[in-house]
Design a protein around this motif. Structure first.
Motif, PDB file in Angstrom:
ATOM      1  N   GLU A   1      54.803 -26.512  -1.077  1.00 42.75           N
ATOM      2  CA  GLU A   1      55.658 -25.820  -0.114  1.00 42.75           C
ATOM      3  C   GLU A   1      55.323 -24.330  -0.071  1.00 42.75           C
ATOM      4  O   GLU A   1      55.321 -23.717   0.996  1.00 42.75           O
ATOM      5  CB  GLU A   1      57.134 -26.012  -0.472  1.00 42.75           C
ATOM      6  CG  GLU A   1      57.663 -27.396  -0.195  1.00 42.75           C
ATOM      7  CD  GLU A   1      59.142 -27.520  -0.551  1.00 42.75           C
ATOM      8  OE1 GLU A   1      59.885 -26.536  -0.340  1.00 42.75           O
ATOM      9  OE2 GLU A   1      59.534 -28.589  -1.037  1.00 42.75           O
ATOM     10  N   ALA A   2      55.045 -23.771  -1.243  1.00 38.92           N
ATOM     11  CA  ALA A   2      54.688 -22.347  -1.317  1.00 38.92           C
ATOM     12  C   ALA A   2      53.385 -22.072  -0.565  1.00 38.92           C
ATOM     13  O   ALA A   2      53.254 -21.038   0.093  1.00 38.92           O
ATOM     14  CB  ALA A   2      54.568 -21.913  -2.772  1.00 38.92           C
TER      15      ALA A   2
ATOM     16  N   SER B   1      59.361 -13.956  -1.125  1.00 42.66           N
ATOM     17  CA  SER B   1      59.613 -15.189  -1.854  1.00 42.66           C
ATOM     18  C   SER B   1      59.488 -16.383  -0.915  1.00 42.66           C
ATOM     19  O   SER B   1      59.972 -16.348   0.211  1.00 42.66           O
ATOM     20  CB  SER B   1      61.027 -15.156  -2.438  1.00 42.66           C
ATOM     21  OG  SER B   1      61.378 -16.429  -2.933  1.00 42.66           O
ATOM     22  N   SER B   2      58.866 -17.444  -1.430  1.00 40.61           N
ATOM     23  CA  SER B   2      58.811 -18.692  -0.669  1.00 40.61           C
ATOM     24  C   SER B   2      60.123 -19.445  -0.811  1.00 40.61           C
ATOM     25  O   SER B   2      60.401 -20.371  -0.055  1.00 40.61           O
ATOM     26  CB  SER B   2      57.659 -19.568  -1.165  1.00 40.61           C
ATOM     27  OG  SER B   2      57.935 -20.034  -2.478  1.00 40.61           O
ATOM     28  N   GLY B   3      60.907 -19.065  -1.813  1.00 43.87           N
ATOM     29  CA  GLY B   3      62.184 -19.727  -2.044  1.00 43.87           C
ATOM     30  C   GLY B   3      62.063 -21.072  -2.729  1.00 43.87           C
ATOM     31  O   GLY B   3      63.026 -21.825  -2.807  1.00 43.87           O
ATOM     32  N   THR B   4      60.889 -21.371  -3.246  1.00 42.67           N
ATOM     33  CA  THR B   4      60.674 -22.686  -3.849  1.00 42.67           C
ATOM     34  C   THR B   4      59.791 -22.578  -5.088  1.00 42.67           C
ATOM     35  O   THR B   4      58.980 -21.658  -5.215  1.00 42.67           O
ATOM     36  CB  THR B   4      60.034 -23.664  -2.840  1.00 42.67           C
ATOM     37  OG1 THR B   4      59.901 -24.950  -3.460  1.00 42.67           O
ATOM     38  CG2 THR B   4      58.672 -23.204  -2.373  1.00 42.67           C
ATOM     39  N   GLY B   5      59.937 -23.536  -5.948  1.00 42.35           N
ATOM     40  CA  GLY B   5      59.075 -23.655  -7.115  1.00 42.35           C
ATOM     41  C   GLY B   5      57.977 -24.688  -6.897  1.00 42.35           C
ATOM     42  O   GLY B   5      57.129 -24.894  -7.755  1.00 42.35           O
ATOM     43  N   ASP B   6      57.987 -25.326  -5.742  1.00 45.79           N
ATOM     44  CA  ASP B   6      56.986 -26.344  -5.405  1.00 45.79           C
ATOM     45  C   ASP B   6      55.745 -25.662  -4.831  1.00 45.79           C
ATOM     46  O   ASP B   6      55.814 -24.987  -3.809  1.00 45.79           O
ATOM     47  CB  ASP B   6      57.582 -27.321  -4.392  1.00 45.79           C
ATOM     48  CG  ASP B   6      56.616 -28.440  -4.043  1.00 45.79           C
ATOM     49  OD1 ASP B   6      55.598 -28.146  -3.371  1.00 45.79           O
ATOM     50  OD2 ASP B   6      56.879 -29.591  -4.429  1.00 45.79           O
TER      51      ASP B   6
ATOM     52  N   VAL C   1      59.852 -19.247  -9.148  1.00 45.35           N
ATOM     53  CA  VAL C   1      59.751 -19.250  -7.687  1.00 45.35           C
ATOM     54  C   VAL C   1      58.411 -18.616  -7.286  1.00 45.35           C
ATOM     55  O   VAL C   1      58.012 -17.579  -7.823  1.00 45.35           O
ATOM     56  CB  VAL C   1      60.931 -18.475  -7.050  1.00 45.35           C
ATOM     57  CG1 VAL C   1      60.770 -18.384  -5.548  1.00 45.35           C
ATOM     58  CG2 VAL C   1      62.246 -19.147  -7.410  1.00 45.35           C
ATOM     59  N   TRP C   2      57.737 -19.242  -6.329  1.00 43.13           N
ATOM     60  CA  TRP C   2      56.455 -18.737  -5.852  1.00 43.13           C
ATOM     61  C   TRP C   2      56.658 -17.632  -4.813  1.00 43.13           C
ATOM     62  O   TRP C   2      57.506 -17.751  -3.936  1.00 43.13           O
ATOM     63  CB  TRP C   2      55.627 -19.860  -5.225  1.00 43.13           C
ATOM     64  CG  TRP C   2      55.067 -20.785  -6.254  1.00 43.13           C
ATOM     65  CD1 TRP C   2      55.569 -21.999  -6.616  1.00 43.13           C
ATOM     66  CD2 TRP C   2      53.916 -20.561  -7.068  1.00 43.13           C
ATOM     67  NE1 TRP C   2      54.806 -22.552  -7.600  1.00 43.13           N
ATOM     68  CE2 TRP C   2      53.779 -21.696  -7.906  1.00 43.13           C
ATOM     69  CE3 TRP C   2      52.995 -19.532  -7.176  1.00 43.13           C
ATOM     70  CZ2 TRP C   2      52.747 -21.802  -8.833  1.00 43.13           C
ATOM     71  CZ3 TRP C   2      51.969 -19.635  -8.106  1.00 43.13           C
ATOM     72  CH2 TRP C   2      51.848 -20.765  -8.912  1.00 43.13           C
TER      73      TRP C   2
END
Length: 114
Positions: A53-54, A45-50, A21-22
């Motif tokens: 989106e981060a 946390s951005s809440g995403t691994g993309d 997660v980024w």
């Protein structure tokens, strides 16, 4: 997941957690640390691994952080402003005392000599 270069400027303020997660991390200037319980950095946390989106998350977070920073930033007079203020004060002094300066220059005392 594509390999991300560590020094890629597009990824400034971002770091990848071990679980993929980024996160966005920003350093807190000394004058703002009271707002953040004395911490020197602020991470969310951005809440995403993309990564795309981060980056959007990061951009929004940094924009808000910068607005807050400008709002609480201490006002400091820049050196050029101090010099210009002094010269303007001398110019005003000369304007007020022009007749005396022209007729008796030795008797006129400047409060801030150059």
């Amino acid at each position: 997941m594509p390999k991300i270069k560590k020094k890629d400027r597009r990824n400034a303020y971002l770091f990848l957690s071990p679980d993929g997660v980024w996160y966005t991390r920003v350093m807190i200037p000394p004058y703002m640390r009271g707002l953040f319980q004395g911490r020197t950095s602020y991470s969310k946390s951005s809440g995403t691994g993309d990564i795309q989106e981060a980056r959007l998350f990061r951009d929004a977070m940094i924009a808000e952080f910068n607005l807050l920073r400008e709002q609480v930033k201490p006002k400091t007079e820049k050196r050029i402003d101090a010099v210009l203020t002094e010269i303007k004060r001398l110019r005003n002094h000369v304007d007020v005392n022009t007749d005396r300066i022209l007729t008796h220059p030795a008797k006129v005392k400047l409060t801030h000599p150059l």
